[in-house]
Structure formats: structure tokens, C-alpha cells
Write a protein that holds these residues in place. Structure first.
Motif, PDB file in Angstrom:
ATOM      1  N   LYS A 167      85.871  41.737  23.093  1.00  0.00           N
ATOM      2  CA  LYS A 167      86.844  41.080  23.974  1.00  0.00           C
ATOM      3  C   LYS A 167      86.219  39.876  24.677  1.00  0.00           C
ATOM      4  O   LYS A 167      86.835  38.827  24.801  1.00  0.00           O
ATOM      5  N   LYS A 168      85.008  40.034  25.138  1.00  0.00           N
ATOM      6  CA  LYS A 168      84.323  38.938  25.836  1.00  0.00           C
ATOM      7  C   LYS A 168      84.108  37.755  24.891  1.00  0.00           C
ATOM      8  O   LYS A 168      84.326  36.604  25.258  1.00  0.00           O
ATOM      9  N   GLN A 169      83.666  38.039  23.662  1.00  0.00           N
ATOM     10  CA  GLN A 169      83.454  36.960  22.701  1.00  0.00           C
ATOM     11  C   GLN A 169      84.777  36.265  22.379  1.00  0.00           C
ATOM     12  O   GLN A 169      84.827  35.042  22.235  1.00  0.00           O
ATOM     13  N   MET A 170      85.863  37.023  22.312  1.00  0.00           N
ATOM     14  CA  MET A 170      87.176  36.435  22.021  1.00  0.00           C
ATOM     15  C   MET A 170      87.616  35.522  23.163  1.00  0.00           C
ATOM     16  O   MET A 170      88.131  34.423  22.928  1.00  0.00           O
ATOM     17  N   ARG A 171      87.422  35.962  24.409  1.00  0.00           N
ATOM     18  CA  ARG A 171      87.778  35.115  25.562  1.00  0.00           C
ATOM     19  C   ARG A 171      86.977  33.825  25.541  1.00  0.00           C
ATOM     20  O   ARG A 171      87.523  32.741  25.745  1.00  0.00           O
ATOM     21  N   TRP A 186      85.651  32.387  22.985  1.00  0.00           N
ATOM     22  CA  TRP A 186      86.079  31.587  21.844  1.00  0.00           C
ATOM     23  C   TRP A 186      87.382  30.861  22.152  1.00  0.00           C
ATOM     24  O   TRP A 186      87.558  29.696  21.794  1.00  0.00           O
ATOM     25  N   LYS A 187      88.300  31.559  22.850  1.00  0.00           N
ATOM     26  CA  LYS A 187      89.587  30.936  23.189  1.00  0.00           C
ATOM     27  C   LYS A 187      89.412  29.807  24.206  1.00  0.00           C
ATOM     28  O   LYS A 187      90.162  28.846  24.191  1.00  0.00           O
ATOM     29  N   LYS A 188      88.410  29.948  25.101  1.00  0.00           N
ATOM     30  CA  LYS A 188      88.138  28.876  26.067  1.00  0.00           C
ATOM     31  C   LYS A 188      87.670  27.617  25.358  1.00  0.00           C
ATOM     32  O   LYS A 188      87.953  26.519  25.773  1.00  0.00           O
ATOM     33  N   GLY A 189      86.946  27.787  24.338  1.00  0.00           N
ATOM     34  CA  GLY A 189      86.457  26.642  23.580  1.00  0.00           C
ATOM     35  C   GLY A 189      85.379  27.094  22.619  1.00  0.00           C
ATOM     36  O   GLY A 189      84.440  27.801  22.994  1.00  0.00           O
ATOM     37  N   LEU A 190      85.535  26.727  21.374  1.00  0.00           N
ATOM     38  CA  LEU A 190      84.626  27.173  20.332  1.00  0.00           C
ATOM     39  C   LEU A 190      83.186  26.812  20.650  1.00  0.00           C
ATOM     40  O   LEU A 190      82.267  27.570  20.365  1.00  0.00           O
ATOM     41  N   GLN A 191      82.981  25.681  21.289  1.00  0.00           N
ATOM     42  CA  GLN A 191      81.622  25.228  21.572  1.00  0.00           C
ATOM     43  C   GLN A 191      80.905  26.166  22.537  1.00  0.00           C
ATOM     44  O   GLN A 191      79.729  26.429  22.377  1.00  0.00           O
ATOM     45  N   SER A 192      81.597  26.675  23.550  1.00  0.00           N
ATOM     46  CA  SER A 192      80.930  27.546  24.524  1.00  0.00           C
ATOM     47  C   SER A 192      80.465  28.838  23.854  1.00  0.00           C
ATOM     48  O   SER A 192      79.392  29.345  24.151  1.00  0.00           O
ATOM     49  N   TYR A 193      81.280  29.368  22.940  1.00  0.00           N
ATOM     50  CA  TYR A 193      80.906  30.601  22.242  1.00  0.00           C
ATOM     51  C   TYR A 193      79.693  30.351  21.351  1.00  0.00           C
ATOM     52  O   TYR A 193      78.762  31.132  21.330  1.00  0.00           O
ATOM     53  N   LYS A 194      79.691  29.218  20.645  1.00  0.00           N
ATOM     54  CA  LYS A 194      78.560  28.901  19.759  1.00  0.00           C
ATOM     55  C   LYS A 194      77.295  28.687  20.551  1.00  0.00           C
ATOM     56  O   LYS A 194      76.224  29.103  20.153  1.00  0.00           O
TER      57      LYS A 194
END
Length: 142
Positions: free
Chosen positions: A121-125, A127-135
């Protein structure tokens, strides 16, 4: 006390700790995994001293070729259990199994470090905020 001359094969496999439960031993026998003289045996078959069996390991990587040396119908301690059979498995087979286990261990470690499949769930949130932040978070962890 009466000397035991034969025991059910599923009971013996469980008693000498080749299987964790008698149910698993019986299932292996009935599924054709345990063999005597290259023929599958049923769980109810009798085993005697001197019989040679092909028994799969718990992880299924290879089959042990064992000779029955002692008969037990009740579960015994590990030192006694190991003395109840002689393992005649070839060194080549044991070496191959060790290599397979090492490869499997490496694969598990890579899976833990790398992509785990479905996102949390945390990774999905993130990712939804912005692909760059997750990467970026993934790169920081490495």
C-alpha cells in the motif's frame, strides 16, 4: 519383548525421521515417490531388514538410496534413527543437490532485494504521488 521382523513402510519412514509425519510418508508412498527394486510401493507394504529403498528428500531435489538396517514402529531419537538405515546415495548426486540448493538460496536473496511483484500500500501511494519519488526511494535503499 518380541523382536520386530517387519513394519509398514510408511510407519518405518516416519519412525526413522525420513518424513516429518506419517501422513507425509504415506502420501509419498501412495504417489509413487518411494520405490523398492525400482517399483513403487504402497504405504501398507512391509519393510524388512536388508531392503533397499529409493526415498525422496523433503525438498525433492534428489532421491536417497537407503538400506534398511534396523526396524522401528515408533518414532525414535535422531542418533538411533540414523543408525536404522545405511545411506548409499552417490557422491555425485549429493554434490548436484548441494549446487541446486546454493542456486536456490541465491535466487531467494535476489528476490528479496529486487522486485517483489505486487506493490505494498505504501509503495502504491508513493507511486501515485509521482513515479519519480517511488524510483528514488528504491535507489536509496540499494
Amino acid at each position: 519383548m518380541d523382536e520386530i521382523t517387519s513394519v509398514r513402510i510408511d510407519k518405518w519412514l516416519w519412525a526413522v525421521r525420513l518424513f516429518k509425519t506419517r501422513t507425509l510418508a504415506a502420501a509419498a508412498c501412495n504417489n509413487g515417490k518411494v520405490k523398492r527394486a525400482n517399483a513403487s510401493v504402497k504405504a501398507s507394504a512391509k519393510v524388512q531388514i536388508g531392503d533397499h529403498l529409493d526415498v525422496p528428500t523433503h525438498d525433492g531435489l534428489y532421491k536417497r538410496h537407503i538400506e534398511v538396517v534396523g526396524l522401528y514402529d515408533k518414532r525414535v531419537g535422531a542418533p538411533i534413527a540414523q543408525a536404522a538405515y545405511a545411506d548409499h546415495t552417490s557422491a555425485d548426486t549429493l554434490k548436484e543437490a548441494a549446487e541446486k540448493r546454493a542456486a536456490n538460496r541465491e535466487n531467494r536473496l535476489l528476490r528479496k532485494e529486487g522486485d517483489q511483484g505486487r506493490m505494498t500500500k505504501k509503495q502504491m501511494r508513493d507511486w501515485k504521488k509521482g513515479l519519480q519519488s517511488y524510483k528514488r526511494k528504491q535507489e536509496e535503499e540499494l
